[in-house]
Scaffold this active site. Structure first.
Site, PDB file in Angstrom:
ATOM      1  CD  GLU A 152      -1.840  -2.303   1.640  1.00 48.73           C
ATOM      2  OE1 GLU A 152      -0.653  -2.613   1.936  1.00 48.73           O
ATOM      3  OE2 GLU A 152      -2.794  -3.102   1.733  1.00 48.73           O
ATOM      4  CD  GLU A 170     -14.321  -0.798 -14.262  1.00 51.29           C
ATOM      5  OE1 GLU A 170     -13.316  -0.071 -14.403  1.00 51.29           O
ATOM      6  OE2 GLU A 170     -14.296  -2.040 -14.398  1.00 51.29           O
TER       7      GLU A 170
END
Ligand SMILES: *[C@@H]1O[C@H](CO)[C@@H](O)[C@H](O)[C@H]1NC(C)=O
Ligand SMILES: *[C@@H]1O[C@H](CO)[C@@H](O)[C@H](O)[C@H]1NC(C)=O
Ligand SMILES: *[C@@H]1O[C@H](CO)[C@@H](O)[C@H](O)[C@H]1NC(C)=O
Ligand SMILES: *[C@@H]1O[C@H](CO)[C@@H](O)[C@H](O)[C@H]1NC(C)=O
Ligand SMILES: *[C@@H]1O[C@H](CO)[C@@H](O)[C@H](O)[C@H]1NC(C)=O
Ligand SMILES: *[C@@H]1O[C@H](CO)[C@@H](O)[C@H](O)[C@H]1NC(C)=O
Ligand SMILES: *[C@@H]1O[C@H](CO)[C@@H](O)[C@H](O)[C@H]1NC(C)=O
Ligand SMILES: *[C@@H]1O[C@H](CO)[C@@H](O)[C@H](O)[C@H]1NC(C)=O
Ligand SMILES: *[C@@H]1O[C@H](CO)[C@@H](O)[C@H](O)[C@H]1NC(C)=O
Ligand SMILES: *[C@@H]1O[C@H](CO)[C@@H](O)[C@H](O)[C@H]1NC(C)=O
Ligand SMILES: *[C@@H]1O[C@H](CO)[C@@H](O)[C@H](O)[C@H]1NC(C)=O
Ligand SMILES: *[C@@H]1O[C@H](CO)[C@@H](O)[C@H](O)[C@H]1NC(C)=O
Length: 542
Positions: free
Chosen positions: A197, A318
């Protein structure tokens, strides 16, 4: 044909059909305490980066059909859908300022038969941002390909992108599509297995600062802190190889340039065993279970410490029915349109405040096919009508923000929602997702098996009385891929290039009455939906 007429009139009149009364009476609250509140352009789209020139055309050949379909939605919800240009191919697209053709793509069927996994774009790509008047965009920059040439291309592309999007067309930027799959992508990993991350955040901060620097030179108006904003992190999920919560802890919003938290969702996959229209899509529980992951994410974000607490709108940047571009016979059916209505409204109810339905050229779940190809004919597809129904239910968000709540029903093959405006009940919708297979029943069993109709009864509060107007989302059956109408209108290409055309052979203009006791009943055929409008004219072109 006779059978279609029979069924469509059955929709309103129930002639020849057994009406099934659905107990119990559904209680509609007077004023909901914690409704979902949609953002403007709640009904929005995500268009595959490599397909965008097909959808929008270019300056010498704009795609007017697409623009007509977007305008229809704009008239209903007050704002044209916002268009996010991105997806997997956003991270393949390498910009080359010397390339005179729009795109050069190489499809590697072993990686994906549906889109190029090797892709270069030239300056003319950006003409496609200028063909749809009054439309706002989210442009997806490439983060995935990180060769020196690709990184240079990213910075070189900024001037072309910003010039095309100046003057009110830019909504936000995006950098990277689904970076939580960069290490594991089935189209080929683009980061090593130890990429964390923090590595992602460092890259994101580095390149967003580089892009801002390039903007300062090319389009200074778009380089101010107020106008330089992002959809992020656009992860595929909540628990893939990177954890979205950790990206916030690791400082992704250090520069305070994230405007919207964007997440992606697909209910299941096109090739997943056991996926069916009824069990996977025409199933409210399926939506509840799938979206619960995102609701966990938004809850965990809200619980972060004050300094990190993003407190930003949370959206589906999306999404669609089945990943890998959908499955024929499922994702392209009227049943998928009904699925989409329930999916969108469950999001709205839960403060997932905008939904970008994804599509690309030849994709099975597309709302429309923008051009003629060997694989798919140009035209309006069944899922588009789901978008229309959602937009009609939302009403003009720009004028009056609705509050959306779910009305729990007994079965998972049905759902109902209420929309309130200014503290008053404005609309109800019932989505019946009981399969009615037109292929089987219309031709074989028209007389033996008429389409069942369910009667839903609502108990309304004191404020809602009198006559109400009904609008139906209808087709021949859940497996139908054509012949869909909303409120008697067709948006098909063949009729008027995607503009609304009132059909004379479909029932519309129905009304119903709320009794003095506050009771309202509406009949809903299997595999159809109905919107009830209170105390106002139904919005639209009428
Ligand atoms: C209804 O009208 C439309 C448009 O003219 C046509 O395509 C469709 O076949 C008609 N349906 C029936 C059942 O006649
Ligand atoms: C949604 O957000 C609004 C504030 O914008 C809040 O009033 C409402 O309670 C939230 N609803 C849910 C279901 O969290
Ligand atoms: C614009 O689109 C048309 C139709 O697809 C195509 O023939 C033409 O080459 C395009 N123009 C540019 C500059 O790419
Ligand atoms: C960019 O496009 C030009 C013109 O087609 C070509 O000559 C050049 O090799 C391309 N550059 C790269 C890095 O591919
Ligand atoms: C590409 O990414 C890898 C892994 O994060 C990194 O080691 C490498 O330096 C990057 N290359 C460029 C040109 O940024
Ligand atoms: C991560 O993996 C790459 C290549 O697999 C390697 O070169 C690099 O040293 C590793 N980084 C760390 C911090 O282990
Ligand atoms: C993510 O998955 C791991 C197991 O793979 C689990 O331990 C963890 O609790 C999950 N996190 C969330 C936020 O769901
Ligand atoms: C703009 O944002 C950057 C990054 O957060 C910050 O360092 C800078 O002070 C801001 N500039 C202004 C004028 O607020
Ligand atoms: C609906 O979806 C849920 C969750 O995936 C599943 O448990 C259930 O069996 C499905 N219902 C039907 C009728 O298939
Ligand atoms: C959501 O989080 C709760 C605990 O906070 C966990 O029990 C549950 O499994 C999570 N659900 C999903 C779908 O991730
Ligand atoms: C119904 O009719 C179609 C063709 O008219 C046929 O293909 C199908 O097999 C029939 N279905 C059943 C269950 O008989
Ligand atoms: C409808 O019935 C046909 C014929 O039995 C079948 O092939 C098809 O899969 C069914 N469609 C759906 C969506 O269930």
């Amino acid at each position: 044909m006779a059978s279609l007429l029979h069924l469509l009139s059955a929709a309103s009149l129930c002639a020849g059909s057994a009406v099934i009364a659905r107990p119990p009476v559904i209680s509609v609250p007077g004023v909901p305490p914690t409704p979902g509140v949609p953002l403007e352009a709640f009904v929005s789209y995500s268009i595959e980066f490599s397909s965008f020139p097909d959808f929008a055309g270019n300056l010498s050949s704009p795609n007017v059909f697409s623009d007509n379909l977007l305008n229809n939605l704009g008239k209903l919800q007050g704002t044209k859908p916002y268009i996010r240009v991105g997806g997997n191919t956003q991270d393949y697209a390498v910009f080359n300022a010397s390339q005179d053709v729009t795109e050069i793509g190489i499809v590697d069927p072993a990686k994906s038969p549906d889109y190029p996994t090797t892709l270069t774009i030239g300056p003319s790509y950006f003409e496609s941002y200028q063909t749809w008047p009054g439309t706002k965009f989210i442009h997806g920059f490439n983060l995935g390909r990180n060769s020196t040439v690709a990184r240079q291309g990213l910075i070189d592309s900024v001037a072309y992108a910003c010039k095309a999007l100046e003057g009110g067309k830019l909504l936000h930027w995006e950098l990277g599509n689904e970076p939580d799959l960069f290490k594991t992508s089935s189209q080929g990993p683009v980061r090593p297995a130890n990429w964390t991350e923090q590595d992602y955040v460092n890259e994101w901060l580095y390149w967003t600062r580089e892009i801002k620097g390039a903007l300062q030179d090319a389009c200074p108006d778009l380089a101010t802190n107020e106008s330089y904003t992002f959809y992020a992190p656009s992860f595929a999920g909540t628990n893939n190889s990177l954890n979205p919560i950790v990206t916030w802890e690791d400082g992704i919003d250090t520069d305070k340039d994230i405007a919207i938290i964007s997440t992606h969702n697909y209910i299941s996959g096109a090739a997943v065993l056991g996926v069916t229209l009824q069990a996977t899509l025409m199933n409210h529980t399926s939506n509840v279970v799938s979206i619960a992951k995102q609701l966990n994410e938004s809850r965990l974000l809200a619980e972060l410490s004050d300094s990190l607490q993003p407190n930003l709108p949370f959206i589906m940047g999306e999404t669609n029915s089945l990943y890998n571009q959908g499955r024929p016979g499922l994702s392209n059916t009227f049943g998928a349109a009904l699925w989409g209505v329930d999916f969108n409204l469950w999001c709205a109810t839960n403060n997932i405040s905008r939904v970008h339905m994804h599509q690309g050229t030849n994709y099975r779940y597309q709302a429309w096919q923008p051009i003629e190809t060997d694989l798919e004919s140009k035209g309006t597809k069944a899922p588009y009508y789901g978008s229309i129904a959602v937009a009609a239910f939302m009403g003009d968000i720009a004028k009056a923000t609705p509050s959306i709540v779910n009305l729990p029903l007994a079965n998972e093959e049905e759902s109902a929602y209420a929309a309130y405006v200014d503290g008053k009940l404005a609309r109800l919708i019932v989505v019946n997702m009981m399969s009615y297979n037109a292929t089987d029943y219309n031709s074989n069993y028209t007389d033996d098996y008429p389409r069942p109709v369910e009667r839903y009864s609502f108990q309304l509060s004191r404020a809602s009385r009198g006559q109400v107007q009904l609008q139906r989302l209808m087709a021949n059956g859940s497996d139908a891929i054509s012949g869909v109408t909303f409120d008697g209108y067709s948006y098909n290409l063949e009729l008027d290039n995607g503009m609304p055309v009132l059909l004379s052979n479909v029932t519309r203009g129905e009304t119903a009455r709320v009794g003095r006791n506050g009771r309202l009943s509406v009949n809903v055929p299997y595999s159809s939906a109905v919107i009830v409008h209170f105390g106002e004219k139904a919005a639209g072109y009428y």
